[in-house]
Scaffold this motif. Structure first.
Motif, PDB file in Angstrom:
ATOM      1  N   THR A   1      -3.743 -26.517   1.519  1.00 14.25           N
ATOM      2  CA  THR A   1      -2.520 -27.317   1.605  1.00 14.25           C
ATOM      3  C   THR A   1      -2.432 -27.919   2.994  1.00 14.25           C
ATOM      4  OG1 THR A   1      -1.305 -25.953   0.006  1.00 14.25           O
ATOM      5  CG2 THR A   1      -0.004 -27.282   1.524  1.00 14.25           C
ATOM      6  N   SER A   2      -2.284 -29.242   3.052  1.00 12.81           N
ATOM      7  CA  SER A   2      -2.173 -29.919   4.344  1.00 12.81           C
ATOM      8  C   SER A   2      -1.636 -31.324   4.145  1.00 12.81           C
ATOM      9  CB  SER A   2      -3.539 -29.990   5.040  1.00 12.81           C
ATOM     10  OG  SER A   2      -3.453 -30.726   6.247  1.00 12.81           O
ATOM     11  N   PHE A   3      -0.852 -31.826   5.109  1.00 13.47           N
ATOM     12  CA  PHE A   3      -0.455 -33.231   5.022  1.00 13.47           C
ATOM     13  C   PHE A   3      -1.496 -34.129   5.666  1.00 13.47           C
ATOM     14  CE2 PHE A   3       0.473 -33.773   9.402  1.00 13.47           C
ATOM     15  CZ  PHE A   3       1.272 -32.744   9.868  1.00 13.47           C
ATOM     16  N   SER A   4      -2.567 -33.552   6.190  1.00 17.08           N
ATOM     17  CA  SER A   4      -3.625 -34.327   6.834  1.00 17.08           C
ATOM     18  C   SER A   4      -4.642 -34.806   5.804  1.00 17.08           C
ATOM     19  CB  SER A   4      -4.332 -33.485   7.892  1.00 17.08           C
ATOM     20  OG  SER A   4      -5.513 -34.124   8.335  1.00 17.08           O
ATOM     21  N   ALA A   5      -4.843 -36.113   5.724  1.00 13.84           N
ATOM     22  CA  ALA A   5      -5.843 -36.666   4.819  1.00 13.84           C
ATOM     23  C   ALA A   5      -7.242 -36.210   5.200  1.00 13.84           C
ATOM     24  CB  ALA A   5      -5.770 -38.194   4.827  1.00 13.84           C
ATOM     25  N   THR A   6      -7.474 -35.983   6.482  1.00 11.09           N
ATOM     26  CA  THR A   6      -8.783 -35.526   6.945  1.00 11.09           C
ATOM     27  C   THR A   6      -9.127 -34.163   6.348  1.00 11.09           C
ATOM     28  OG1 THR A   6      -8.515 -36.732   9.019  1.00 11.09           O
ATOM     29  CG2 THR A   6     -10.181 -34.999   8.981  1.00 11.09           C
ATOM     30  N   VAL A   7      -8.140 -33.272   6.300  1.00 10.19           N
ATOM     31  CA  VAL A   7      -8.358 -31.933   5.745  1.00 10.19           C
ATOM     32  C   VAL A   7      -8.649 -32.009   4.255  1.00 10.19           C
ATOM     33  CG1 VAL A   7      -7.272 -29.703   5.270  1.00 10.19           C
ATOM     34  CG2 VAL A   7      -6.961 -30.795   7.504  1.00 10.19           C
ATOM     35  N   ILE A   8      -7.864 -32.782   3.527  1.00  7.66           N
ATOM     36  CA  ILE A   8      -8.057 -32.914   2.075  1.00  7.66           C
ATOM     37  C   ILE A   8      -9.423 -33.526   1.780  1.00  7.66           C
ATOM     38  CG2 ILE A   8      -7.166 -33.932  -0.043  1.00  7.66           C
ATOM     39  CD1 ILE A   8      -5.383 -31.748   1.212  1.00  7.66           C
ATOM     40  N   THR A   9      -9.784 -34.562   2.531  1.00 10.62           N
ATOM     41  CA  THR A   9     -11.080 -35.211   2.348  1.00 10.62           C
ATOM     42  C   THR A   9     -12.218 -34.230   2.611  1.00 10.62           C
ATOM     43  OG1 THR A   9     -10.204 -37.379   2.947  1.00 10.62           O
ATOM     44  CG2 THR A   9     -12.571 -37.073   3.169  1.00 10.62           C
ATOM     45  N   ALA A  10     -12.087 -33.428   3.668  1.00 11.86           N
ATOM     46  CA  ALA A  10     -13.126 -32.448   4.005  1.00 11.86           C
ATOM     47  C   ALA A  10     -13.286 -31.420   2.886  1.00 11.86           C
ATOM     48  CB  ALA A  10     -12.783 -31.752   5.318  1.00 11.86           C
ATOM     49  N   ALA A  11     -12.167 -30.979   2.309  1.00  9.84           N
ATOM     50  CA  ALA A  11     -12.220 -29.995   1.229  1.00  9.84           C
ATOM     51  C   ALA A  11     -12.945 -30.557   0.009  1.00  9.84           C
ATOM     52  CB  ALA A  11     -10.810 -29.557   0.850  1.00  9.84           C
ATOM     53  N   VAL A  12     -12.714 -31.834  -0.294  1.00 11.84           N
ATOM     54  CA  VAL A  12     -13.362 -32.466  -1.448  1.00 11.84           C
ATOM     55  C   VAL A  12     -14.845 -32.677  -1.175  1.00 11.84           C
ATOM     56  CG1 VAL A  12     -13.473 -34.566  -2.849  1.00 11.84           C
ATOM     57  CG2 VAL A  12     -11.249 -33.573  -2.276  1.00 11.84           C
ATOM     58  N   LEU A  13     -15.178 -33.275  -0.037  1.00 11.91           N
ATOM     59  CA  LEU A  13     -16.574 -33.612   0.256  1.00 11.91           C
ATOM     60  C   LEU A  13     -17.451 -32.371   0.419  1.00 11.91           C
ATOM     61  CD1 LEU A  13     -16.100 -36.612   2.722  1.00 11.91           C
ATOM     62  CD2 LEU A  13     -16.721 -36.696   0.306  1.00 11.91           C
ATOM     63  N   SER A  14     -16.872 -31.272   0.869  1.00  8.42           N
ATOM     64  CA  SER A  14     -17.652 -30.042   1.037  1.00  8.42           C
ATOM     65  C   SER A  14     -17.858 -29.307  -0.285  1.00  8.42           C
ATOM     66  CB  SER A  14     -16.955 -29.115   2.033  1.00  8.42           C
ATOM     67  OG  SER A  14     -15.698 -28.697   1.526  1.00  8.42           O
ATOM     68  N   GLY A  15     -17.174 -29.777  -1.336  1.00  8.73           N
ATOM     69  CA  GLY A  15     -17.357 -29.171  -2.644  1.00  8.73           C
ATOM     70  C   GLY A  15     -16.551 -27.913  -2.876  1.00  8.73           C
ATOM     71  N   VAL A  16     -15.570 -27.637  -2.034  1.00  3.43           N
ATOM     72  CA  VAL A  16     -14.791 -26.403  -2.218  1.00  3.43           C
ATOM     73  C   VAL A  16     -13.517 -26.635  -3.026  1.00  3.43           C
ATOM     74  CG1 VAL A  16     -15.695 -25.349  -0.122  1.00  3.43           C
ATOM     75  CG2 VAL A  16     -13.598 -26.707   0.003  1.00  3.43           C
ATOM     76  N   ALA A  17     -13.171 -27.908  -3.273  1.00  2.00           N
ATOM     77  CA  ALA A  17     -11.946 -28.177  -4.028  1.00  2.00           C
ATOM     78  C   ALA A  17     -11.978 -29.568  -4.634  1.00  2.00           C
ATOM     79  CB  ALA A  17     -10.722 -28.023  -3.119  1.00  2.00           C
ATOM     80  N   VAL A  18     -11.127 -29.750  -5.617  1.00  2.00           N
ATOM     81  CA  VAL A  18     -10.856 -31.054  -6.233  1.00  2.00           C
ATOM     82  C   VAL A  18      -9.486 -31.497  -5.740  1.00  2.00           C
ATOM     83  CG1 VAL A  18     -10.336 -32.198  -8.448  1.00  2.00           C
ATOM     84  CG2 VAL A  18     -12.278 -30.627  -8.261  1.00  2.00           C
ATOM     85  N   SER A  19      -9.249 -32.796  -5.692  1.00  4.40           N
ATOM     86  CA  SER A  19      -7.936 -33.278  -5.271  1.00  4.40           C
ATOM     87  C   SER A  19      -7.565 -34.533  -6.055  1.00  4.40           C
ATOM     88  CB  SER A  19      -7.921 -33.575  -3.769  1.00  4.40           C
ATOM     89  OG  SER A  19      -6.602 -33.836  -3.325  1.00  4.40           O
ATOM     90  N   VAL A  20      -6.413 -35.096  -5.737  1.00  2.49           N
ATOM     91  CA  VAL A  20      -5.995 -36.377  -6.311  1.00  2.49           C
ATOM     92  C   VAL A  20      -5.714 -37.338  -5.162  1.00  2.49           C
ATOM     93  CG1 VAL A  20      -5.093 -35.521  -8.498  1.00  2.49           C
ATOM     94  CG2 VAL A  20      -3.612 -35.520  -6.505  1.00  2.49           C
ATOM     95  N   LEU A  21      -6.254 -38.546  -5.274  1.00  2.00           N
ATOM     96  CA  LEU A  21      -6.110 -39.544  -4.228  1.00  2.00           C
ATOM     97  C   LEU A  21      -5.949 -40.925  -4.851  1.00  2.00           C
ATOM     98  CD1 LEU A  21      -9.021 -38.432  -1.840  1.00  2.00           C
ATOM     99  CD2 LEU A  21      -6.573 -38.073  -1.446  1.00  2.00           C
ATOM    100  N   PRO A  22      -5.258 -41.835  -4.167  1.00  2.00           N
ATOM    101  CA  PRO A  22      -5.229 -43.233  -4.630  1.00  2.00           C
ATOM    102  C   PRO A  22      -6.565 -43.889  -4.323  1.00  2.00           C
ATOM    103  CG  PRO A  22      -4.100 -43.047  -2.552  1.00  2.00           C
ATOM    104  CD  PRO A  22      -4.467 -41.648  -2.948  1.00  2.00           C
TER     105      PRO A  22
END
Length: 318
Positions: free
Chosen positions: A209-230
């Motif tokens: 959980t983070s309001f930082s787009a950098t953190v969410i992007t890192a979680a997705v690109l590293s393969g540890v999580a899925v997310s929702v983005l525009p």
């Protein structure tokens, strides 16, 4: 040598495209309807293509008209910027703008470049925080204007599909309990995703959980999580997930402008106009293999007509 296009005709053309009516456009440009019709006949003769076709009582742009509209907006913007660059009475002051960091990364370079060229004497202060914080800052007088995810009180200036995204190099989306990376609980994208997963009885666990787009992007690109983005937040190495992979459609993301009370009214209005024009000018990159052979105008035209990424489409880079 071919004669240059008439900027006054292009201005009228844009007014017709925006209003859908020769009559309403005539009111906007302060001309008679017959004068507007004459301008468009001359413009069509100059272009050598039909620009309008009847759609009931409205005038709809032809495909050639859609293409010209993109160039017309650019030419009018460049004309305004050129005049402003030599205007000794140009706007001065200080304006405060806020936006989430995922919007800032994609949209801010274009906004800053256009605004600073037209208003070189205006100081721009930028704050990057989540939408709820920005609304609070605007209402409390700490920001003059904000670009944010629409909260039903802002002026919507862009719509994009909200997409499920995972990593190109990982199969995180296939796990029995889906690991998710989201913004804070107040995030509208998070609420939409959780509701969609609950409706299909898909088990998930929020890992990040983070309001930082950098953190969410890192979680997705590293393969540890899925997310929702525009669409505007898609990055190389991300994979768009669709219904055939078990992910239901999500509501569109609405991006809006929220204005505050400010003594810098003229500057704020100028900035709002540049934001709207900049977002209209920005296209979301298509996958490399699909984009090859298309120029900027063609890509923009396809995006304006609702072209969207296919589910599972990989974005290797742009």
């Amino acid at each position: 040598m071919a004669a240059p296009l008439d900027l006054d005709q292009l201005n009228t053309f844009i007014a017709i495209a925006d209003t859908g009516s020769f009559t309403r456009a005539a009111e906007e440009v302060h001309r008679t309807q017959s004068a507007v019709s004459m301008q468009m006949r001359r413009l069509e003769e100059r272009i050598g293509k039909p620009l309008f076709e009847k759609d009931g009582r409205t005038n709809r742009l032809t495909e050639e008209g859609e293409r010209l509209l993109l160039y017309a907006r650019q030419l009018l913007r460049l004309n305004r910027e050129t005049l402003a660059a030599f205007d000794d009475a140009s706007l001065e002051g200080h304006i405060r703008i806020g936006m989430p960091d995922d919007y800032a990364e994609r949209f801010l370079p274009e906004i800053m470049a256009r605004f600073s060229r037209s208003n070189p004497r205006v100081e721009l202060s930028v704050l990057c925080e989540p939408t709820p914080n920005l609304v609070h800052h605007v209402r409390n007088g700490n920001l003059d204007i904000a670009l944010l995810t629409d909260d039903d009180v802002s002026e919507v200036v862009r719509r994009e599909p909200l997409l499920w995204v995972g990593s190109t190099n990982h199969s995180t989306h296939e796990r029995e309990i889906l690991p998710m990376a989201f913004g804070r609980p107040t995030c509208s994208w998070r609420r939409a995703a959780c509701e969609a997963l609950s409706e299909i009885n898909r088990e998930y666990r929020v890992l990040f959980t983070s309001f930082s787009a950098t953190v969410i992007t890192a979680a997705v690109l590293s393969g540890v999580a899925v997310s929702v983005l525009p669409e505007c937040a898609l990055r190389p190495g991300m994979r768009v997930l669709g219904e055939h992979e078990g992910f239901p459609p999500l509501p569109d993301c609405r991006i809006g402008i929220l204005r505050g009370r400010t003594s810098q009214t003229e500057v704020a209005e100028a900035l709002a106009r540049h934001i709207t024009e900049s977002l209209d000018n920005i296209t979301v990159p298509l996958a490399t293999e699909e984009a090859e052979g298309f120029d900027f105008a063609t890509l923009s035209h396809r995006m304006r007509r609702g072209k969207r990424l296919r589910p599972s489409q990989v974005l290797p880079g742009w």
